[in-house]
Design a protein around this motif. Structure first.
Motif, mmCIF file in Angstrom:
data_model
loop_
_atom_site.group_PDB
_atom_site.id
_atom_site.type_symbol
_atom_site.label_atom_id
_atom_site.label_comp_id
_atom_site.label_asym_id
_atom_site.label_seq_id
_atom_site.Cartn_x
_atom_site.Cartn_y
_atom_site.Cartn_z
ATOM 1 N N MET A 1 12.754 38.669 55.384
ATOM 2 C CA MET A 1 11.791 38.234 54.383
ATOM 3 C C MET A 1 10.569 39.136 54.385
ATOM 4 O O MET A 1 9.447 38.665 54.289
ATOM 5 C CB MET A 1 11.399 36.789 54.633
ATOM 6 N N GLU A 2 10.801 40.442 54.500
ATOM 7 C CA GLU A 2 9.714 41.409 54.498
ATOM 8 C C GLU A 2 9.968 42.457 53.424
ATOM 9 O O GLU A 2 11.106 42.846 53.184
ATOM 10 C CB GLU A 2 9.612 42.114 55.853
ATOM 11 N N ASP A 3 8.894 42.928 52.810
ATOM 12 C CA ASP A 3 8.987 43.955 51.783
ATOM 13 C C ASP A 3 9.086 45.323 52.460
ATOM 14 O O ASP A 3 8.097 46.017 52.659
ATOM 15 C CB ASP A 3 7.772 43.890 50.864
ATOM 16 N N ARG A 4 10.306 45.687 52.850
ATOM 17 C CA ARG A 4 10.547 46.958 53.522
ATOM 18 C C ARG A 4 12.018 47.337 53.388
ATOM 19 O O ARG A 4 12.857 46.505 53.069
ATOM 20 C CB ARG A 4 10.178 46.878 54.994
ATOM 21 N N LYS A 5 12.301 48.602 53.648
ATOM 22 C CA LYS A 5 13.679 49.062 53.651
ATOM 23 C C LYS A 5 14.358 48.549 54.919
ATOM 24 O O LYS A 5 13.701 48.376 55.946
ATOM 25 C CB LYS A 5 13.735 50.585 53.629
ATOM 26 N N PRO A 6 15.670 48.323 54.866
ATOM 27 C CA PRO A 6 16.356 47.934 56.099
ATOM 28 C C PRO A 6 16.395 49.106 57.075
ATOM 29 O O PRO A 6 16.449 50.266 56.664
ATOM 30 C CB PRO A 6 17.766 47.570 55.621
ATOM 31 N N GLY B 1 38.840 38.569 51.349
ATOM 32 C CA GLY B 1 39.176 38.101 50.012
ATOM 33 C C GLY B 1 38.043 37.990 49.021
ATOM 34 O O GLY B 1 38.251 37.518 47.906
ATOM 35 N N ALA B 2 36.846 38.418 49.395
ATOM 36 C CA ALA B 2 35.737 38.382 48.431
ATOM 37 C C ALA B 2 36.062 39.285 47.247
ATOM 38 O O ALA B 2 36.744 40.296 47.387
ATOM 39 C CB ALA B 2 34.440 38.817 49.101
ATOM 40 N N PHE B 3 35.559 38.925 46.092
ATOM 41 C CA PHE B 3 35.782 39.705 44.882
ATOM 42 C C PHE B 3 34.731 40.790 44.695
ATOM 43 O O PHE B 3 34.866 41.644 43.844
ATOM 44 C CB PHE B 3 35.792 38.804 43.644
ATOM 45 N N GLY B 4 33.642 40.714 45.460
ATOM 46 C CA GLY B 4 32.579 41.689 45.320
ATOM 47 C C GLY B 4 31.325 41.207 46.006
ATOM 48 O O GLY B 4 31.381 40.440 46.966
ATOM 49 N N MET B 5 30.204 41.639 45.464
ATOM 50 C CA MET B 5 28.898 41.339 46.039
ATOM 51 C C MET B 5 27.964 40.879 44.928
ATOM 52 O O MET B 5 28.052 41.368 43.803
ATOM 53 C CB MET B 5 28.343 42.620 46.676
ATOM 54 N N SER B 6 27.092 39.960 45.269
ATOM 55 C CA SER B 6 26.104 39.525 44.285
ATOM 56 C C SER B 6 24.706 39.666 44.870
ATOM 57 O O SER B 6 24.524 39.667 46.085
ATOM 58 C CB SER B 6 26.358 38.074 43.851
ATOM 59 N N THR B 7 23.754 39.819 43.962
ATOM 60 C CA THR B 7 22.354 39.874 44.369
ATOM 61 C C THR B 7 21.540 38.922 43.497
ATOM 62 O O THR B 7 21.903 38.652 42.360
ATOM 63 C CB THR B 7 21.763 41.293 44.204
ATOM 64 N N GLY B 8 20.465 38.440 44.077
ATOM 65 C CA GLY B 8 19.483 37.639 43.352
ATOM 66 C C GLY B 8 18.156 38.369 43.437
ATOM 67 O O GLY B 8 17.328 38.052 44.283
ATOM 68 N N LEU B 9 17.989 39.376 42.584
ATOM 69 C CA LEU B 9 16.847 40.282 42.711
ATOM 70 C C LEU B 9 15.541 39.693 42.201
ATOM 71 O O LEU B 9 14.496 40.327 42.329
ATOM 72 C CB LEU B 9 17.154 41.599 41.989
ATOM 73 N N ILE B 10 15.599 38.503 41.679
ATOM 74 C CA ILE B 10 14.382 37.843 41.217
ATOM 75 C C ILE B 10 13.862 36.869 42.288
ATOM 76 O O ILE B 10 12.798 36.299 42.158
ATOM 77 C CB ILE B 10 14.643 37.139 39.867
ATOM 78 N N TYR B 11 14.638 36.722 43.365
ATOM 79 C CA TYR B 11 14.329 35.768 44.437
ATOM 80 C C TYR B 11 14.135 36.493 45.770
ATOM 81 O O TYR B 11 14.699 37.560 45.996
ATOM 82 C CB TYR B 11 15.473 34.765 44.611
ATOM 83 N N ASP B 12 13.390 35.860 46.688
ATOM 84 C CA ASP B 12 13.301 36.349 48.068
ATOM 85 C C ASP B 12 14.633 36.071 48.766
ATOM 86 O O ASP B 12 15.231 35.041 48.504
ATOM 87 C CB ASP B 12 12.192 35.611 48.832
#
Length: 125
Positions: free
Chosen positions: A1-6, A25-36
């Protein structure tokens, strides 16, 4: 939860977890770029992870960073991830917030269509 690069170790762990998910078996990856904490991920971090998704012919689903005044830029970021990683992209909840931005959806749909045709013509995805 920090604003930094991994850190390199964190990126390695994220990639390993993604490989495990895809092999399970995952179909891919998702992101929620509007959320922390997704808001802190930069485009290149997402591209790097999506390159793993591509290896499994997966899909990248994103809740883009902005649905109002910066909608066009947010859609272009999703397109950029797809182009750079060579992965298919799905934009969740594609819409424009705030009445003054409603017409932007026509613009972003035109952009999406243009890049779909581009990817088909160049066989990028």
């Amino acid at each position: 939860m920090e604003d930094r690069k991994p850190s390199p170790e964190e990126m390695k762990e994220m990639k390993q977890l993604l490989v495990e998910a895809m092999e399970s078996g995952a179909f891919g990856m998702s992101t929620g770029l509007i959320y922390d904490p997704g808001i802190f991920a930069d485009t290149e971090e997402i591209v790097e992870l999506c390159r793993i998704v591509k290896e499994y012919v997966g899909i990248y689903a994103t809740h883009i960073r902005n649905e109002s005044d910066l909608l066009v830029e947010a859609v272009m970021e999703a397109i950029e991830v797809g182009k750079k990683a060579g992965v298919r992209v799905e934009i969740s909840h594609h819409k424009a917030s705030s009445k003054k931005n409603w017409g932007l959806v026509r613009t972003t749909l035109d952009l999406i269509q243009y890049y779909r045709l581009w990817s088909a013509a160049t066989r990028r995805y």
